[in-house]
Design a protein around this motif. Structure first.
Motif, PDB file in Angstrom:
ATOM      1  N   ASN A 193     -41.624 -34.500  32.911  1.00  0.00           N
ATOM      2  CA  ASN A 193     -42.559 -35.417  33.554  1.00  0.00           C
ATOM      3  C   ASN A 193     -43.394 -34.791  34.657  1.00  0.00           C
ATOM      4  OD1 ASN A 193     -41.695 -37.529  31.870  1.00  0.00           O
ATOM      5  ND2 ASN A 193     -39.930 -37.883  33.193  1.00  0.00           N
ATOM      6  N   GLU A 194     -43.451 -33.478  34.685  1.00  0.00           N
ATOM      7  CA  GLU A 194     -44.308 -32.780  35.643  1.00  0.00           C
ATOM      8  C   GLU A 194     -44.926 -31.575  34.943  1.00  0.00           C
ATOM      9  OE1 GLU A 194     -41.138 -29.961  37.954  1.00  0.00           O
ATOM     10  OE2 GLU A 194     -41.246 -32.059  38.568  1.00  0.00           O
ATOM     11  N   PRO A 195     -46.074 -31.105  35.418  1.00  0.00           N
ATOM     12  CA  PRO A 195     -46.688 -29.920  34.813  1.00  0.00           C
ATOM     13  C   PRO A 195     -45.796 -28.701  35.018  1.00  0.00           C
ATOM     14  CG  PRO A 195     -48.240 -31.054  36.261  1.00  0.00           C
ATOM     15  CD  PRO A 195     -46.899 -31.681  36.473  1.00  0.00           C
ATOM     16  N   VAL A 196     -45.662 -27.892  33.973  1.00  0.00           N
ATOM     17  CA  VAL A 196     -44.878 -26.659  34.054  1.00  0.00           C
ATOM     18  C   VAL A 196     -45.676 -25.524  33.425  1.00  0.00           C
ATOM     19  CG1 VAL A 196     -42.638 -27.828  34.056  1.00  0.00           C
ATOM     20  CG2 VAL A 196     -43.652 -27.135  31.893  1.00  0.00           C
ATOM     21  N   LYS A 197     -45.267 -24.295  33.693  1.00  0.00           N
ATOM     22  CA  LYS A 197     -45.944 -23.120  33.135  1.00  0.00           C
ATOM     23  C   LYS A 197     -45.229 -22.571  31.909  1.00  0.00           C
ATOM     24  CE  LYS A 197     -48.102 -21.748  37.420  1.00  0.00           C
ATOM     25  NZ  LYS A 197     -48.374 -20.681  38.359  1.00  0.00           N
ATOM     26  N   GLN A 198     -43.930 -22.813  31.839  1.00  0.00           N
ATOM     27  CA  GLN A 198     -43.146 -22.384  30.688  1.00  0.00           C
ATOM     28  C   GLN A 198     -41.878 -23.211  30.634  1.00  0.00           C
ATOM     29  OE1 GLN A 198     -42.261 -18.243  31.055  1.00  0.00           O
ATOM     30  NE2 GLN A 198     -41.109 -18.483  32.931  1.00  0.00           N
ATOM     31  N   MET A 199     -41.227 -23.174  29.479  1.00  0.00           N
ATOM     32  CA  MET A 199     -39.961 -23.886  29.320  1.00  0.00           C
ATOM     33  C   MET A 199     -39.255 -23.351  28.090  1.00  0.00           C
ATOM     34  SD  MET A 199     -40.123 -26.129  26.483  1.00  0.00           S
ATOM     35  CE  MET A 199     -39.009 -27.444  26.854  1.00  0.00           C
ATOM     36  N   THR A 200     -37.985 -23.645  28.010  1.00  0.00           N
ATOM     37  CA  THR A 200     -37.184 -23.312  26.847  1.00  0.00           C
ATOM     38  C   THR A 200     -36.637 -24.614  26.296  1.00  0.00           C
ATOM     39  OG1 THR A 200     -36.574 -21.182  27.797  1.00  0.00           O
ATOM     40  CG2 THR A 200     -35.195 -22.002  26.022  1.00  0.00           C
ATOM     41  N   GLY A 201     -36.712 -24.774  24.972  1.00  0.00           N
ATOM     42  CA  GLY A 201     -36.245 -26.024  24.394  1.00  0.00           C
ATOM     43  C   GLY A 201     -36.009 -25.919  22.904  1.00  0.00           C
ATOM     44  N   PHE A 202     -35.833 -27.079  22.288  1.00  0.00           N
ATOM     45  CA  PHE A 202     -35.495 -27.181  20.882  1.00  0.00           C
ATOM     46  C   PHE A 202     -36.609 -27.871  20.109  1.00  0.00           C
ATOM     47  CE2 PHE A 202     -31.564 -26.975  23.217  1.00  0.00           C
ATOM     48  CZ  PHE A 202     -30.819 -26.067  22.475  1.00  0.00           C
ATOM     49  N   VAL A 203     -36.914 -27.338  18.937  1.00  0.00           N
ATOM     50  CA  VAL A 203     -37.871 -27.994  18.045  1.00  0.00           C
ATOM     51  C   VAL A 203     -37.151 -29.192  17.440  1.00  0.00           C
ATOM     52  CG1 VAL A 203     -39.317 -27.760  15.995  1.00  0.00           C
ATOM     53  CG2 VAL A 203     -38.990 -25.787  17.515  1.00  0.00           C
TER      54      VAL A 203
END
Length: 114
Positions: A57-67
């Protein structure tokens, strides 16, 4: 068609259009989700694989997650992946609602983990 085995894959995402940003070529499109790409994966259009990021719920530059889902555009050369920081089940209706700002211009089908 069944969902490809890519669903459930753990990926690193670079965000180039953070939540709240404006599309670089279409100033009427504002991003209500973080949007980016997976480095090293090429999509159907020959460019980096595009990703909508949910559950941040906030702007980020990168992230790790699941498709957790894929929007397959029937009238375009690329698919869009849906990624969340924690794996969860999602509905087609939720994906349609959260991506309508941009996907309304395309004929698509949505693939989910069954």
């Amino acid at each position: 068609m069944a969902a490809p085995m890519i669903i459930g894959l753990h990926v690193q995402v670079v965000i180039d259009r953070p939540l709240g940003s404006i599309h670089p070529e279409h100033p009427t499109i504002q991003y209500p989700v973080n949007y980016g790409y997976v480095p090293g994966i090429i999509g159907g259009d020959g460019e980096r694989q595009d990703v909508y990021v949910f559950d941040m719920n906030e702007p980020v530059k990168q992230m790790t997650g699941f498709v957790i889902g894929i929007i397959h555009r029937r009238n375009d050369s690329e698919d869009k992946w849906i990624v969340t920081p924690k794996f969860r089940l999602i509905t087609v209706d939720e994906i349609r609602r959260r991506t309508h700002f941009q996907e309304k211009y395309f004929d698509d089908e949505i693939w989910l983990l069954n």
